[in-house]
Design a protein around this motif. Structure first.
Motif, PDB file in Angstrom:
ATOM      1  N   ASP A   5       0.860  -1.184   0.000  1.00  6.42           N
ATOM      2  CA  ASP A   5       0.000   0.000   0.000  1.00  6.42           C
ATOM      3  C   ASP A   5       0.898   1.235   0.000  1.00  6.42           C
ATOM      4  OD1 ASP A   5      -2.427   1.584   0.520  1.00  6.42           O
ATOM      5  OD2 ASP A   5      -1.725   1.738   2.587  1.00  6.42           O
ATOM      6  N   ARG A 107     -11.765   3.671   6.164  1.00  9.95           N
ATOM      7  CA  ARG A 107     -11.128   2.358   6.096  1.00  9.95           C
ATOM      8  C   ARG A 107     -10.071   2.132   7.171  1.00  9.95           C
ATOM      9  NH1 ARG A 107      -7.779  -1.108   2.738  1.00  9.95           N
ATOM     10  NH2 ARG A 107      -9.018  -2.932   2.143  1.00  9.95           N
ATOM     11  N   GLN A 250      -4.477  -1.259  -1.898  1.00 13.00           N
ATOM     12  CA  GLN A 250      -4.838  -0.782  -0.572  1.00 13.00           C
ATOM     13  C   GLN A 250      -4.566  -1.877   0.454  1.00 13.00           C
ATOM     14  OE1 GLN A 250      -8.920   0.453  -1.023  1.00 13.00           O
ATOM     15  NE2 GLN A 250      -8.399   2.111  -2.426  1.00 13.00           N
ATOM     16  N   HIS A 252      -4.556  -4.736   2.940  1.00  9.59           N
ATOM     17  CA  HIS A 252      -5.455  -5.882   3.118  1.00  9.59           C
ATOM     18  C   HIS A 252      -6.442  -6.046   1.966  1.00  9.59           C
ATOM     19  CE1 HIS A 252      -4.042  -6.906   7.129  1.00  9.59           C
ATOM     20  NE2 HIS A 252      -4.027  -5.614   7.387  1.00  9.59           N
ATOM     21  N   ASP A 253      -6.067  -5.525   0.790  1.00  7.54           N
ATOM     22  CA  ASP A 253      -6.920  -5.682  -0.397  1.00  7.54           C
ATOM     23  C   ASP A 253      -6.115  -6.351  -1.503  1.00  7.54           C
ATOM     24  OD1 ASP A 253      -9.183  -5.510  -1.962  1.00  7.54           O
ATOM     25  OD2 ASP A 253      -8.682  -3.520  -2.736  1.00  7.54           O
TER      26      ASP A 253
END
Length: 257
Positions: A5, A107, A250, A252-253
């Protein structure tokens, strides 16, 4: 494939940084940490930065700091864990109001400046901040210095955490950042920055100022948006990361990578 990220602190309309690079930086990062009015920022700036981040589809996080506009939140204050809890809850709530008003979802949360560094070392402050995030919304991701007490506190509570590393800061042998008061705290040489970032992401180590290789987990990279050449710096780092086969996602994406 390596993934990371790329985050930046924005909406900081008071203190050392004046808003100006925000729109360009939002086109380069995957996550943004928006000042909530204590160390920087104001209601109008918060609203506009939230709106711009949503337009760019950048993940939005609260960036709570110490109540110190003059010092830009970079001066330590003697606060209790309860005061830290209250400050963080207050500031998350303030920013989240604008996020909801614009139809978005917050988020993550990343403490700012002195509060961030204090929580990296102090177990009690770290636990108070993690508890504040958890009680506001246990689905929020807590950003903290890689290997710090803040990451440990968030994990202990069951929060998702993002271990943060810095593109333009030097490190000490204990994994802490070199204090800004020291002349070697900031990195201005892009080649040094690139080498440091690729080693952190791919090798899981960072070279300390003492010459030792320190183990480190790099899940999110911070790029400061307050430098004179911040946009150019961010653009070149983004290009180099992609050239190195490091995908920008991003925190944890990464399920689609």
């Amino acid at each position: 494939m390596y993934v990371v990220d790329l985050n930046c602190d924005l909406g900081e309309s008071f203190g050392a940084y004046k808003q100006g690079n925000d729109e360009e930086m939002l086109s380069l990062v995957t996550s943004v940490n928006i000042a909530c009015g204590f160390h920087a920022g104001d209601p109008s700036t918060m609203r506009q930065t939230v709106k711009s981040a949503l337009d760019k589809k950048v993940a939005i996080g609260a960036h709570p700091g110490l109540p110190d506009l003059i010092g830009f939140g970079r001066r330590n204050m003697d606060i209790s864990p309860q005061e830290a809890f209250d400050m963080v809850v207050y500031q998350i709530g303030a920013l989240n109001g604008f996020v909801q008003a614009e139809g978005g979802v917050m988020r993550h949360v990343k403490p700012h400046g002195a509060l961030y560094n204090m929580a990296a070392r102090s177990t009690k402050l770290a636990e108070a901040i993690a508890e504040a995030v958890y009680k506001v919304n246990p689905r929020l991701i807590l950003y903290g210095l890689s290997g710090s007490e803040l990451i440990r506190a968030g994990t202990k509570l069951g929060l998702l955490t993002a271990s943060e590393v810095f593109a333009d800061r030097t490190y000490q042998s204990d994994g802490s950042l070199t204090p800004r008061s020291q002349p070697d705290a900031l990195i201005s040489d892009l080649s040094v920055t690139v080498n440091q970032i690729t080693n952190m992401v791919k090798e899981g180590t960072v070279k300390s100022q003492q010459g030792t290789d320190v183990p480190i987990l790099a899940e999110t990279i911070c790029i400061h948006g307050d430098g004179k050449h911040a946009v150019e710096f961010a653009r070149r780092i983004r290009d180099i990361l992609q050239a190195e086969g490091i995908a920008l996602v991003q925190a944890h994406d990464n399920h689609n990578i």
